[in-house]
Design a protein around this motif. Structure first.
Motif, short mmCIF file in Angstrom:
data_model
loop_
_atom_site.label_atom_id
_atom_site.label_comp_id
_atom_site.label_asym_id
_atom_site.label_seq_id
_atom_site.Cartn_x
_atom_site.Cartn_y
_atom_site.Cartn_z
N ALA A 178 0.82 -1.33 0.10
CA ALA A 178 0.00 -0.21 -0.04
C ALA A 178 0.82 1.33 -0.01
O ALA A 178 0.62 2.35 -0.67
N GLY A 179 2.03 1.20 0.87
CA GLY A 179 2.74 2.33 0.91
C GLY A 179 3.39 2.71 -0.47
O GLY A 179 3.52 3.79 -1.14
N LEU A 180 3.75 1.49 -1.34
CA LEU A 180 4.54 1.55 -2.52
C LEU A 180 3.36 2.42 -3.57
O LEU A 180 3.68 3.10 -4.37
N MET A 181 2.24 1.70 -3.55
CA MET A 181 1.10 1.92 -4.56
C MET A 181 0.82 3.41 -4.17
O MET A 181 0.40 4.25 -5.16
N PHE A 182 0.40 4.00 -3.06
CA PHE A 182 -0.07 5.09 -2.73
C PHE A 182 0.97 6.16 -2.44
O PHE A 182 0.37 7.31 -2.26
N GLN A 183 2.08 5.84 -2.55
CA GLN A 183 3.51 6.83 -2.43
C GLN A 183 3.00 8.13 -3.35
O GLN A 183 2.94 8.09 -4.69
N GLY A 184 3.18 9.28 -2.60
CA GLY A 184 3.01 10.42 -3.20
C GLY A 184 1.36 10.90 -3.63
O GLY A 184 1.02 11.96 -3.99
N LYS A 185 0.43 9.91 -3.42
CA LYS A 185 -0.89 10.10 -3.75
C LYS A 185 -1.98 10.20 -2.40
O LYS A 185 -3.00 10.94 -2.55
N GLN A 186 -1.25 9.93 -1.46
CA GLN A 186 -2.42 9.73 -0.12
C GLN A 186 -2.20 11.04 0.64
O GLN A 186 -1.25 11.69 0.29
N MET A 187 -3.02 11.42 1.46
CA MET A 187 -2.83 12.39 2.28
C MET A 187 -1.86 12.05 3.41
O MET A 187 -1.47 10.90 3.63
#
Length: 190
Positions: A178-187
């Protein structure tokens, strides 16, 4: 529009047949007006010496006559690429009642602008929600990992400890992915 409002809601074959006839009448009238416009356009093009009119008044294509999906399906996917037909954007003479301030065309433009603004606002809200969900998902995976770590440390039986360790590994993997997939995209977590 008639199809959606009348034909779909028809309770009998008789009502459906009437609606189909009404739709056919409307299509015939539209085609009559398009043919009339095309004849007038050709005549003006023959008279026009500098071809400015041909650019302003284009030929009406079948896709120009399609009913806007924004009218029939307000919440459909892909509204951002919808375009109005060219003839809705042609300015008429200034003394025409539909172009003067407060006329029908001005109202049409206002409504179209408001719809586009509402669409933009909905998408901004959706992006914010998805970014928040990404953060919550990552935090949930982290929380589950910590719970299973606690159970692994507290368990006294080897089988339960092995199961808890396997769950720690699983949730840790979920957290990393999840950290890799959402990196720079999540709040950002505060």
């Amino acid at each position: 529009m008639l199809y959606r409002q009348n034909f779909r809601t028809a309770n009998s074959t008789r009502e459906g047949t009437r609606t189909k006839r009404e739709i056919q009448r409307v299509v015939v009238r539209i085609n009559k007006h398009v043919r009339s416009y095309q004849r007038a356009r050709k005549a003006i093009l023959r008279l026009d010496l500098n071809d400015n009119i041909g650019e302003k008044y284009q030929e009406i294509q079948p896709e120009d006559l399609a009913v806007s999906k924004e009218v029939t399906e307000e919440n459909r996917f892909g509204q951002g690429v919808s375009k109005m037909a060219w003839f809705w954007m042609v300015d008429g003479e200034q003394n025409q009642p539909n172009v003067v301030n407060g006329g029908l065309m001005e109202e049409f433009y206002h409504i179209n602008w408001l719809k586009a603004r509402a669409r933009r606002d909905r998408w901004r809200e959706e992006v914010s929600l998805v970014r928040h969900e990404m953060l919550q998902t990552t935090l949930w995976f982290q929380y589950e990992k910590e719970i299973w770590e606690t159970w692994a440390l507290q368990s006294t039986e080897p089988g339960k400890e092995a199961y808890a360790s396997k769950q720690v590994e699983l949730w840790s993997d979920f957290t990393k992915k999840a950290g890799l997939m959402f990196q720079g995209k999540q709040m950002e977590w505060i």
